[in-house]
Design a protein around this motif. Structure first.
Motif, PDB file in Angstrom:
ATOM      1  N   CYS A  70     -47.794 -32.711  10.887  1.00 20.10           N
ATOM      2  CA  CYS A  70     -47.002 -32.306  10.849  1.00 20.10           C
ATOM      3  C   CYS A  70     -45.347 -33.421  11.128  1.00 20.10           C
ATOM      4  N   GLU A  76     -47.130 -32.519   3.007  1.00 19.29           N
ATOM      5  CA  GLU A  76     -48.137 -31.347   3.218  1.00 19.29           C
ATOM      6  C   GLU A  76     -48.637 -30.982   4.062  1.00 19.29           C
ATOM      7  N   THR A  94     -47.135 -22.360  12.138  1.00 19.99           N
ATOM      8  CA  THR A  94     -45.409 -23.081  12.456  1.00 19.99           C
ATOM      9  C   THR A  94     -45.387 -24.127  11.679  1.00 19.99           C
ATOM     10  N   ASN A  97     -48.378 -25.709   5.240  1.00 15.36           N
ATOM     11  CA  ASN A  97     -48.055 -24.974   4.476  1.00 15.36           C
ATOM     12  C   ASN A  97     -49.392 -24.309   4.286  1.00 15.36           C
ATOM     13  N   TRP A 114     -49.800 -13.884   9.205  1.00 13.72           N
ATOM     14  CA  TRP A 114     -49.719 -14.517   8.462  1.00 13.72           C
ATOM     15  C   TRP A 114     -48.876 -13.878   7.693  1.00 13.72           C
ATOM     16  N   TYR A 117     -45.151 -14.918   7.310  1.00  9.16           N
ATOM     17  CA  TYR A 117     -44.974 -15.882   6.322  1.00  9.16           C
ATOM     18  C   TYR A 117     -45.646 -16.140   5.146  1.00  9.16           C
ATOM     19  N   GLY A 119     -44.949 -17.230   1.807  1.00  9.53           N
ATOM     20  CA  GLY A 119     -43.766 -17.522  -0.085  1.00  9.53           C
ATOM     21  C   GLY A 119     -43.515 -19.065   1.373  1.00  9.53           C
ATOM     22  N   ARG A 120     -43.801 -19.586   2.579  1.00  5.77           N
ATOM     23  CA  ARG A 120     -43.386 -19.994   2.907  1.00  5.77           C
ATOM     24  C   ARG A 120     -45.036 -20.651   3.387  1.00  5.77           C
ATOM     25  N   VAL A 121     -45.967 -19.817   3.773  1.00  3.88           N
ATOM     26  CA  VAL A 121     -47.404 -20.293   4.421  1.00  3.88           C
ATOM     27  C   VAL A 121     -48.053 -20.254   3.200  1.00  3.88           C
ATOM     28  N   SER A 122     -49.160 -20.101   2.699  1.00  2.07           N
ATOM     29  CA  SER A 122     -50.216 -20.051   1.557  1.00  2.07           C
ATOM     30  C   SER A 122     -51.866 -19.731   2.165  1.00  2.07           C
TER      31      SER A 122
END
Length: 376
Positions: A70, A76, A94, A97, A114, A117, A119-122
């Motif tokens: 990160c 990603e 945080t 992805n 989870w 999150y 929509g931000r973390v798949s």
């Protein structure tokens, strides 16, 4: 390159690194796959700016790897572990992805975390196709009684609500044919779930940049999954990025005799090249040959107190003498990431070599404080 480097030292050839990335970029462009750098194999973050020009991100096996990706890669971040602590999940949500769970137990235990999150973390699941292609049990994720991946039988009666991808990883430094066979078994067992997924991760262990790899077949396989199931397809090799990019420079410290000539080096199998003992395997050496091929045979060993700290047997066309440098080849992947300071042995310098200019740069050197600060 060997002559210019200090000893001991890992030296990464930036020209060879760019060569590998060009091959991987061809695969991405022709197939539509997104290729990630597996940090478990190669985490030399000083060259991330070079790699990030081509690859789409990194895959991590821990919160620290994810944080490194990160902070230093900037694209990603895909994270997986055999099991997570609650604090791990909180941090990974945080920095990541994609977050991949290894069991339905963990998926449900951490669902309240989870889902916040979405929509931000798949979120995905790692599956075990139940098909083994490994030659060495310690490196075979599909070996009997493996703790890695969810078996098909475990899916019965389980909810996939919120799960957006499946991930399998069963290979280790292999060409295309093992992937093709594994893929067929995977699709037979798990294909029914793919229409409801957004992505598929084919894992790592793909020696895409090695001579003899069937790139056309890999491109066809990726296209097959993308077109049939409307999926984003990821590959996460580590070795393929770093194959042939680096050497480990060593120095002969002494030569002793006990039934054979034994050269003691300033590099250690157990401290600097543990796969030699774990795999096991015999690395190539610049100017080194199989025993008996040349006039002078030597067993090469490290300076540690471990009796089995033996790198292997080679022959040379000349007698080895103290102060002489030897270069072990293909030493970028699964070397720097596994080094230890057992016996207080010095960690190798980390260097880069630019063939276009002939410049060697010492990126990082390690000292006593690095050893001391690991202890208490």
């Amino acid at each position: 390159m060997t002559r210019l480097a200090p000893s001991p030292a890992f030296v990464v050839d930036l020209g060879r690194l760019r060569h590998n990335l060009a091959i991987l970029d061809e695969v991405q462009k022709r197939s539509g796959a997104k290729i990630l750098l597996a940090l478990k194999a190669f985490s030399m973050w000083s060259v991330f700016p070079v790699i990030a020009q081509t690859l789409h991100g990194i895959c991590a096996s821990s919160p620290w790897e994810a944080r490194l990706g990160c902070e230093e890669f900037g694209k990603e971040v895909h994270s997986f572990s055999a099991a997570f602590k609650e604090s791990d999940v909180a941090e990974l949500l945080t920095t990541s992805n994609h977050l991949v769970f290894n069991s339905f137990n963990q998926l449900e235990r951490f669902r309240p975390m989870w889902e916040q999150y979405a929509g931000r973390v798949s979120v995905g699941l790692r599956v075990n196709p139940g098909h083994s292609e490994g030659h060495t049990p310690i490196y075979d994720p599909a070996a009997p009684k493996s703790r890695l991946g969810i078996l098909r039988s475990e899916f019965e009666g389980k909810s996939l609500a919120g799960v957006e991808g499946l991930h399998f990883h069963t290979l280790c430094e292999q060409l295309f044919d093992p992937l093709e066979r594994t893929s067929k078994v995977f699709e037979e067992n798990f294909g029914e779930f793919l229409p409801q997924m957004k992505w598929l991760n084919l894992g790592g262990g793909h020696h895409i940049t090695r001579e003899g790899y069937d790139i056309d077949a890999l491109v066809e396989l990726v296209r097959y999954y993308r077109e049939k199931y409307d999926l984003e397809v990821y590959l996460e090799p580590g070795e393929a990025i770093a194959i042939g990019t680096g050497i480990l420079v060593s120095e002969v410290l002494d030569v002793v005799h006990n039934e054979a000539d034994i050269a003691i080096l300033d590099v250690s199998a157990t401290c600097h090249m543990p796969d030699i003992l774990e795999m096991p395997y015999r690395p190539d050496i610049e100017g080194g040959f199989l025993p008996g091929e040349k006039a002078h045979d030597y067993r090469l060993g490290g300076p540690s107190c471990l009796a089995g700290d033996v790198i292997g047997d080679w022959s040379f066309d000349h007698e080895l003498v103290p102060g002489e440098k030897l270069a072990f080849l293909d030493m970028s992947h699964y070397t720097m990431v596994k080094t230890t300071t057992f016996n207080g042995i010095q960690l190798p310098h980390i260097c880069t070599y630019e063939p276009e200019t002939g410049a060697l740069r010492v990126v990082r050197s390690f000292g006593y404080e690095d050893f001391k600060n690991r202890l208490s």
